[in-house]
Design an enzyme around this catalytic site. Sequence first.
Site, PDB file in Angstrom:
ATOM      1  N   GLU A   1       0.705  -1.107  -0.031  1.00 16.04           N
ATOM      2  CA  GLU A   1      -0.090   0.057   0.152  1.00 16.04           C
ATOM      3  C   GLU A   1       0.947   1.163  -0.023  1.00 16.04           C
ATOM      4  O   GLU A   1       1.565   1.354   1.052  1.00 16.04           O
ATOM      5  CB  GLU A   1      -1.017  -0.127   1.273  1.00 16.04           C
ATOM      6  CG  GLU A   1      -2.129   0.873   0.992  1.00 16.04           C
ATOM      7  CD  GLU A   1      -2.104   1.658   2.195  1.00 16.04           C
ATOM      8  OE1 GLU A   1      -1.948   2.946   1.978  1.00 16.04           O
ATOM      9  OE2 GLU A   1      -2.688   1.537   3.271  1.00 16.04           O
TER      10      GLU A   1
ATOM     11  N   CYS B   1      -2.999   7.734   4.478  1.00 21.94           N
ATOM     12  CA  CYS B   1      -2.946   7.333   3.306  1.00 21.94           C
ATOM     13  C   CYS B   1      -3.963   8.064   2.268  1.00 21.94           C
ATOM     14  O   CYS B   1      -3.595   8.023   1.083  1.00 21.94           O
ATOM     15  CB  CYS B   1      -3.005   5.811   3.049  1.00 21.94           C
ATOM     16  SG  CYS B   1      -2.193   5.025   4.430  1.00 21.94           S
TER      17      CYS B   1
END
Lengths: 527, 527
Positions: free
Chosen positions: B256, B293
């Site tokens: 990720e 994120c």
Amino acid sequence: MLQPVLIAGEWRPARSSGVFKAENPALGETLPDEYPTSDWSDCDAALGAAAEAAALLRTTPPEKLAHFLGGLAGRIEARKAELVEMAHTETGLPRSPRLAEVELPRTTGQLRQGAAAVLEGSWALPTIDTRLNIRSVLAPIGPVWVFGPNNFPFAFNSVAGGDFVAAVAAGNPVIAKANSSHPGTTRLLAQEAFAAVAEAGLPPASVQMIYRTSHADGERLVSDPRTGATGYTGSRAAGLKLKAAADAAGKPIYLELSSVNPVLILPGALAERGAALVDEFVTSSLMGTGQFCTNPSLVLLVAGEATEQFVAAVKARFEAAAPLPLLSSSVARALAASVGTLQAAGAHLVTGGSAAAASGYRFCNTLLRVSGDEFLGAPRKLQTEAFGNAALFVVARDGGELGAVIQELEGNLTGSFYSDTRGSDDALYGQLEPLVRLRVGRLLNDKMPTGVAVSPAMNHGGPYPSTGHPGFTAVGIPAALRRFAVLQCFDQVRPGRLPAVLRDEPPHNRVWRLIDGEWRRGPAPGA
Amino acid sequence: MLQPVLIAGEWRPARSSGVFKAENPALGETLPDEYPTSDWSDCDAALGAAAEAAALLRTTPPEKLAHFLGGLAGRIEARKAELVEMAHTETGLPRSPRLAEVELPRTTGQLRQGAAAVLEGSWALPTIDTRLNIRSVLAPIGPVWVFGPNNFPFAFNSVAGGDFVAAVAAGNPVIAKANSSHPGTTRLLAQEAFAAVAEAGLPPASVQMIYRTSHADGERLVSDPRTGATGYTGSRAAGLKLKAAADAAGKPIYLELSSVNPVLILPGALAERGAALVDEFVTSSLMGTGQFCTNPSLVLLVAGEATEQFVAAVKARFEAAAPLPLLSSSVARALAASVGTLQAAGAHLVTGGSAAAASGYRFCNTLLRVSGDEFLGAPRKLQTEAFGNAALFVVARDGGELGAVIQELEGNLTGSFYSDTRGSDDALYGQLEPLVRLRVGRLLNDKMPTGVAVSPAMNHGGPYPSTGHPGFTAVGIPAALRRFAVLQCFDQVRPGRLPAVLRDEPPHNRVWRLIDGEWRRGPAPGA
């Protein structure tokens, strides 16, 4: 005559850097048609057209995709005689039963299963959280390149075969790269696919086909930004080069590579039904001249009298069976080279080992053997895949050495155990099964691995290097479709803007959806 | 004091090639504890122990795994005050509500959801074909390395965070690589995890933890033959190096990476509720000092009076809000560098752009803007992730230019649309949504992306390079578990030898199984 390629909705001359011809392997003769090696401008044109088709396919109703898949199945059946003849000519595989009664019906069956999966929709794992109004579903990944293998001119053909069905059923356009050993068969299938595209009203570039590219262009096309994903079935060396290129660009590639498919015949099984096992093994081993991804080419046995009888009986049967043609001159060359590699690594020839004195590309049915000790001395080389009608027997001293041999095995598609039915092998099975289980995608009991049923529960996949990712299967619907999809989530998206399958009221009541943790058909609760 | 590592069931001194210390970013001070950089012998020892634990975990009853996950949740709650204090000291994140009331409960919630998923068993998609007697299920992949990010010291910690829960719930041992910015928090969590392992009776090496390795050893460990898979959350540069190493060895790695999370504010929404949108955006943008994120760091707008008012209002709010500490000195350095990169590529500073005059590592809340034209002149550089409290507004001439901007976007975790509630934006939404949908994992309506609910329908993933594979999610149970699993098929395997979940009679009636094409609870039909 130089054959045209199918790009952007038309059959047109390739922009090519060379030509090649197919061969009739049963006769060892070159066939007359010429096929082009496309240069990058063909690949580029196909990718551009595929990207446009992909955008249109995203909003194409499932009924049209299903119409296409079912229509192609019907067209293949209507042209069966010509297809069987062409595939027979190009591959040397028997017209009957193999091509006409087994492989062609399997191919049309896969197409129809794909059509049913599209209409049903559950393959995409639609998931709804009604409390938070978050919804997700698998969606098309974009243009898919399919590289088909040499050994199934219909069922794994880059047009109409398993990867093709999976990619199209998931909603993607396909650019097929024909296998060079059966370009004529692929051309006929592409003609039917193109006609079926038109009949179903799909975007014309939903199916495109080229015959061959340079290796450099192959690496470029799997990593092109317009590519969604690639499905590849073939040799390990070529596959790993494509994988490296695709990986570096972050493009999914699904590979089905080499596998020696270990078969463990435990002592009790041999004592109980040795003669039957000879028959089962020889049938599976020589099926399709051994040219199956799941050919049982590594057999593990425990030393003893019954094992020697088994070896002798297999030897006799191998010698008695006339070798059938291999798929091509290159398969014949590679088989001879692999058998040579095995011998150089210490394998002893029991029978065969050289080209057969008959027309075309044939190799004597070949049996090699090593002891467990010998295997453990050169385990990598002794796992060289000898693609064709050859097998290696490893005769271990005892169960402990069998375990040591298994621990040296690479990832494989399948692993089979034969054990007796009265329990005398159970303790050994219990010791060895966990070791085998880790190293194979499909574990079989009392059954040879060469039948790969198109079942939702099938796994035609396995640990690296038999494939590139151990979580996916190349055969089996619906799971095979999920390779060619991306996960898309919709968070608080307004109802009218959701894909139909994620609305409270589903498009039909057959689709299974995971709603608030329960698999259900029908509307979301409270809807 | 040099802290020990947790390897092979004991806390013992590392074999280390160096030491490092954490810092208190709110004060800009180095903390006293010393942590080791493990050398390869530590990695090797951990891998050996993990491989043994993996073999034992394959036959461990689900109840024990669930006991462990639930037990760890309880232990984290019991040590909450100390954990919150340590995480606050190491990260500068507020004790309350962020750490104590939001992130810690999220973490224990994930652990308990993981426990429930283990007990239920449906995550593994057990599939049965009764006619052919073929059965398949997802099974543990083997030792999982977890590299946690700097920005969630609990919820994404390499011990007890999302990837940890997913890997353990799927039946695997975890080797955690602590994030260097919160080693003390990771140490406390590892102490609790190790105690919970003992209480649950799991193999002691089910959880191991080291603090840091060399880059070369990092690449070696993700590609080691004993490694099953890796979960990595962090910077793109480091992640892609690990990916290259893992890919070359055929080892799955789930990444990720960076994401700028485009937010499109369509003209009608701005006209309808501009003031509310200022509030929503500023809250989301500055949440956690922008270190999410899913931070909305790229906002796409259409030129006009309302947009200028929006920009001016955000500027005022950014200037009025005191900047909170960043997670570390390296985050502060990277943020300054990224803002410099954006400016060098043509972004104009609206406010901020330099370090804040306050204690610790702080950066002024920063807003930059470019026109659509300017963006299209340097689209790659203007997508540089400025991780922290900075955002770039792209003001396009019109909807057409907005579309052109979107077509230059890389893969992202999220994409958000704000549109008016009366329909005036609907046509533009219809044009732009397909372009955004392709480029993001999660599409939102009228909502900022910073809330990542732990929902079965969540997708915390997206197209490359936001992740390494677009089919998987890092958040959301059960889907996140499937990253750490392999597909195992059982073909004609005798009933007593099948995994419990694949027998005709399931181990309990809660598990959903796909039997002959239907999702069912309870026994297979005919059983």
